[in-house]
Design a protein around this motif. Structure first.
Motif, PDB file in Angstrom:
ATOM      1  N   HIS A  54       2.262   1.899  -3.514  1.00 11.58           N
ATOM      2  CA  HIS A  54       1.141   2.234  -4.385  1.00 11.58           C
ATOM      3  C   HIS A  54       0.990   3.692  -4.309  1.00 11.58           C
ATOM      4  CE1 HIS A  54      -1.975   1.898  -7.128  1.00 11.58           C
ATOM      5  NE2 HIS A  54      -2.760   2.453  -6.136  1.00 11.58           N
ATOM      6  N   SER A  55       0.941   4.212  -2.813  1.00 14.53           N
ATOM      7  CA  SER A  55       0.540   5.355  -2.494  1.00 14.53           C
ATOM      8  C   SER A  55       1.871   6.484  -3.240  1.00 14.53           C
ATOM      9  CB  SER A  55       0.292   5.580  -1.094  1.00 14.53           C
ATOM     10  OG  SER A  55      -0.799   5.139  -0.848  1.00 14.53           O
ATOM     11  N   GLU A  56       2.940   5.882  -3.032  1.00 18.19           N
ATOM     12  CA  GLU A  56       4.076   6.667  -3.390  1.00 18.19           C
ATOM     13  C   GLU A  56       4.020   6.868  -4.926  1.00 18.19           C
ATOM     14  OE1 GLU A  56       7.981   8.812  -3.193  1.00 18.19           O
ATOM     15  OE2 GLU A  56       6.177   8.081  -1.403  1.00 18.19           O
ATOM     16  N   SER A 116       0.761  -1.279  -0.196  1.00 15.08           N
ATOM     17  CA  SER A 116       0.328  -0.100   0.142  1.00 15.08           C
ATOM     18  C   SER A 116       1.007   1.456   0.100  1.00 15.08           C
ATOM     19  CB  SER A 116      -0.902  -0.127   1.130  1.00 15.08           C
ATOM     20  OG  SER A 116      -0.139  -0.249   2.456  1.00 15.08           O
ATOM     21  N   ARG A 117       1.947   1.296   0.707  1.00 18.25           N
ATOM     22  CA  ARG A 117       2.735   2.586   0.731  1.00 18.25           C
ATOM     23  C   ARG A 117       3.480   2.743  -0.617  1.00 18.25           C
ATOM     24  NH1 ARG A 117       6.889   2.579   5.540  1.00 18.25           N
ATOM     25  NH2 ARG A 117       4.925   2.513   6.743  1.00 18.25           N
ATOM     26  N   ILE A 174       1.536   6.985  -6.829  1.00 13.79           N
ATOM     27  CA  ILE A 174       0.592   7.888  -7.054  1.00 13.79           C
ATOM     28  C   ILE A 174       0.808   9.379  -6.930  1.00 13.79           C
ATOM     29  CG2 ILE A 174      -1.896   8.648  -6.782  1.00 13.79           C
ATOM     30  CD1 ILE A 174      -2.606   5.802  -6.176  1.00 13.79           C
ATOM     31  N   ARG A 175       1.789   9.456  -5.833  1.00  7.62           N
ATOM     32  CA  ARG A 175       1.897  10.853  -5.428  1.00  7.62           C
ATOM     33  C   ARG A 175       3.051  11.472  -6.624  1.00  7.62           C
ATOM     34  NH1 ARG A 175       6.263  13.230  -3.049  1.00  7.62           N
ATOM     35  NH2 ARG A 175       7.263  11.347  -2.984  1.00  7.62           N
TER      36      ARG A 175
END
Length: 658
Positions: free
Chosen positions: A532-534, A529-530, A536-537
């Motif tokens: 994936h969020s990185e 999850s981390r 996207i950012r």
């Protein structure tokens, strides 16, 4: 003004190359004796250049299509004003023959599941299509019929009618019709005599003197559709059919769609054909008609790697000492290809070598010595290495028994120790997962432990003793055993620098946790999850930067120069040229066995301007050129509307500048 007569003969001959080699050249030969000699020399040289171009694959394709016909119509003052130039409809499985300066086309299948019974004439001198207004008894609409030229007549026989899916619903059937077309009177004449061949289509026919020889075809015998290898003879003067007698039982297999060419008055050649599903022939047969009892002889075919493979739906014709076939381009081989093979290191002589590719290597010498009271099982050969023994013993300097190791055996023992250790870890991992599939802990499994340099380093007794003292693991299941074998095979392919015989690239991919060594690179420990969020950012930051740069850009920006497009790759869906040397069939001066020699092609037989890949087209020989007409795209035969062609492609030698 300067007269043409002041020019040298070489210049006049070069000027004649821009004229169609038919009626215009005949008119030039009537000017004077000098021009007649130049035209005669030009025709002879054109034929020799065509044969040389076929041997060297130095030819070019030129197309005559509807666009070309429109240009000819615009520059033709002889046509009445407002009258469009007629042009033939696209078709396939038609009948084509050349007579004088004209090419005649009859029938064939259309683009809408119907067949034609029209006759068209193409003037090779003026490049025009015309449809003669014929009288008499017209043939039935059909395709795959045979048509030959004899004197001032065209002889049409056989054929089949295409099953139609649209009105008028034509039933499928074969024909045994025999028609003569008088070229002087433009009249069809139907001739029926008994006995006669059965209804047939896809047969082949050639003219030898006053006889037409018909062979093979798809026939109806006793209300049954069969392939045939019968031979029928038509006396063209008396219009009478008869069958010859043969010596022995040697004859070609039943077939249809073969290529048949005339060698001389008493010999013909049959090549290829199809005998049904998965029975495509590439053989060659010679028919000898010198005696009262005829005989078939099978010919040897050499250089088959450069020969045509689909000689039942692709056309062919003879050009003096060559047989020319136009068909699909051969498959271009990949730049690199590795066969799955077994590699087992063997010791021979004083150096370590690997077993030959693709063959079973000799068994290795025994590396495990038997101790008193113990039975030691010899290692089993696997795809990627050597399996461990069922009862591992304590190692002493890499050998059971304490004897010193040779350098080659020491290398094998060290390599085997690391492989056995990883195999046991893999089996233990699989066994634990089978016991509790939902057990999620923080211990990450590392399927490959150790370094590549350890394979060649001196053995460490403690490590070896720890490996040997590992607890026994229960036998894995079938799926686990397969995964372990794949892991062992991949581990065996890890070392590249010290094993130069191993392939540099692999074509094996596995969807399992034990990936190839080349791609099993440990990454940073991050949660899914981390990560994936990185991503996207970072993507959002990049998009915002692009928007801001566009807003702050000046109003007038000089356009950037476009990069030149990359050169187009060679098309593989075009027609290729296959050439076969048949000069040795009737000449036994050198004492070798008569046969066919396929000429080694260049660039896979693909020439400049090659037409698209078509089947069921026609190929005839012209004056110093070959003429290809019609055809259908094979991929559209199952569609309601077929993609057929009405273009004419000319294959000739490029013009040389003096």
């Amino acid at each position: 003004a300067i007269s043409l007569n002041v020019l040298p003969d070489e210049i006049l001959e070069f000027i004649f190359t821009f004229l169609p080699p038919y009626g215009d050249l005949e008119h030039c030969s009537l000017v004077c004796k000098r021009w007649q000699s130049i035209v005669k020399n030009f025709v002879r040289r054109s034929q020799l250049n065509l044969e040389k171009g076929l041997a060297d694959f130095r030819l070019r394709w030129e197309v005559f299509s509807q666009q070309t016909a429109a240009a000819v119509e615009a520059n033709s003052p002889s046509l009445p004003t407002g009258m469009p130039m007629p042009i033939i409809a696209g078709r396939f499985a038609h009948s084509t023959v050349r007579h004088g300066n004209s090419m005649f086309v009859f029938g064939g299948g259309s683009s809408s599941d119907t067949t034609f019974n029209d006759l068209w004439r193409f003037d090779l001198t003026h490049m025009r299509w015309s449809r003669p207004l014929a009288t008499g008894t017209y043939p039935s609409p059909k395709g795959s019929a045979s048509m030959v030229a004899w004197r001032d007549k065209l002889v049409l026989f056989g054929g089949w009618r295409y099953p139609s899916l649209h009105p008028p619903y034509q039933p499928w059937c074969l024909f045994d019709e025999l028609h003569y077309y008088d070229l002087v009177k433009d009249r069809w004449l139907a001739r029926n005599s008994m006995p006669c061949p059965p209804p047939m289509a896809g047969h082949s026919a050639t003219v030898h003197g006053n006889r037409m020889i018909v062979f093979g075809g798809y026939q109806i015998k006793d209300d049954v559709n069969v392939n045939s290898n019968d031979t029928w003879v038509l006396d063209l003067d008396e219009q009478r059919w008869w069958q010859p007698l043969f010596v022995g039982n040697t004859r070609p297999a039943p077939r249809y769609g073969q290529i048949q060419v005339e060698l001389d008055k008493h010999h013909l050649l049959v090549v290829g054909g199809c005998g049904g599903a998965n029975r495509v022939y590439t053989d060659a047969w010679l028919l000898d008609m010198t005696r009262d009892a005829w005989s078939w002889k099978q010919l040897s075919v050499r250089n088959k790697n450069y020969g045509a493979v689909h000689m039942w739906c692709n056309p062919g014709c003879r050009v003096n000492n060559y047989l020319v076939v136009v068909g699909p381009s051969p498959k271009i081989p990949l730049d690199f290809q590795i066969m799955k093979q077994s590699r087992v290191p063997v010791v021979g002589g004083s150096a370590l070598r690997f077993a030959g590719l693709g063959q079973a290597p000799p068994p290795p010498p025994p590396l495990y010595q038997q101790q008193p009271g113990h039975r030691v099982q010899m290692p089993d050969r696997r795809l990627g290495g050597i399996a461990p023994p069922q009862h591992p013993q304590r190692l002493n300097n890499g050998r059971l028994g304490g004897a010193p190791l040779a350098p080659q055996e020491q290398y094998l023992a060290n390599r085997r120790a690391i492989l056995n250790q990883n195999i046991r870890q893999a089996q233990q991992f699989m066994h634990n997962n089978n016991i509790n599939n939902n057990n999620n802990n923080n211990n990450h499994y590392q399927p490959r432990s150790g370094r590549l340099s350890d394979l060649h380093a001196p053995p460490v007794p403690a490590a070896a003793a720890a490996v040997a003292a590992a607890p026994a693991v229960p036998a894995p299941l079938d799926g686990d055993a397969d995964a372990a074998q794949r892991l062992q095979r991949n581990l065996a392919l890890r070392c590249r620098d010290n094993e130069p015989l191993l392939p540099k690239r692999f074509d094996e991919h596995y969807e399992d946790p034990f990936r190839m060594a080349a791609f099993n690179v440990p990454g940073r420990s991050r949660s899914a999850s981390r990560d994936h969020s990185e991503r996207i950012r970072r993507m959002e930051e990049k998009m915002n930067a692009i928007r801001n740069s566009r807003r702050s850009a000046p109003a007038h920006v000089e356009p950037q120069t476009l990069r030149a497009p990359s050169p187009k790759r060679l098309r593989c869906n075009v027609q290729s040229l296959f050439v076969c040397d048949i000069s040795s069939l009737l000449q036994n001066d050198n004492g070798c066995e008569p046969g066919l020699d396929w000429v080694e092609y260049k660039n896979f037989g693909v020439l400049n301007g090659a037409p698209d890949r078509l089947i069921l087209s026609s190929l005839i020989a012209g004056n110093g050129e070959l003429i290809l007409f019609g055809g259908v795209h094979k991929e559209t035969l199952t569609d309601i509307t077929h993609h057929v062609s009405n273009s004419i492609h000319f294959l000739s030698v490029p013009r040389d500048i003096i």
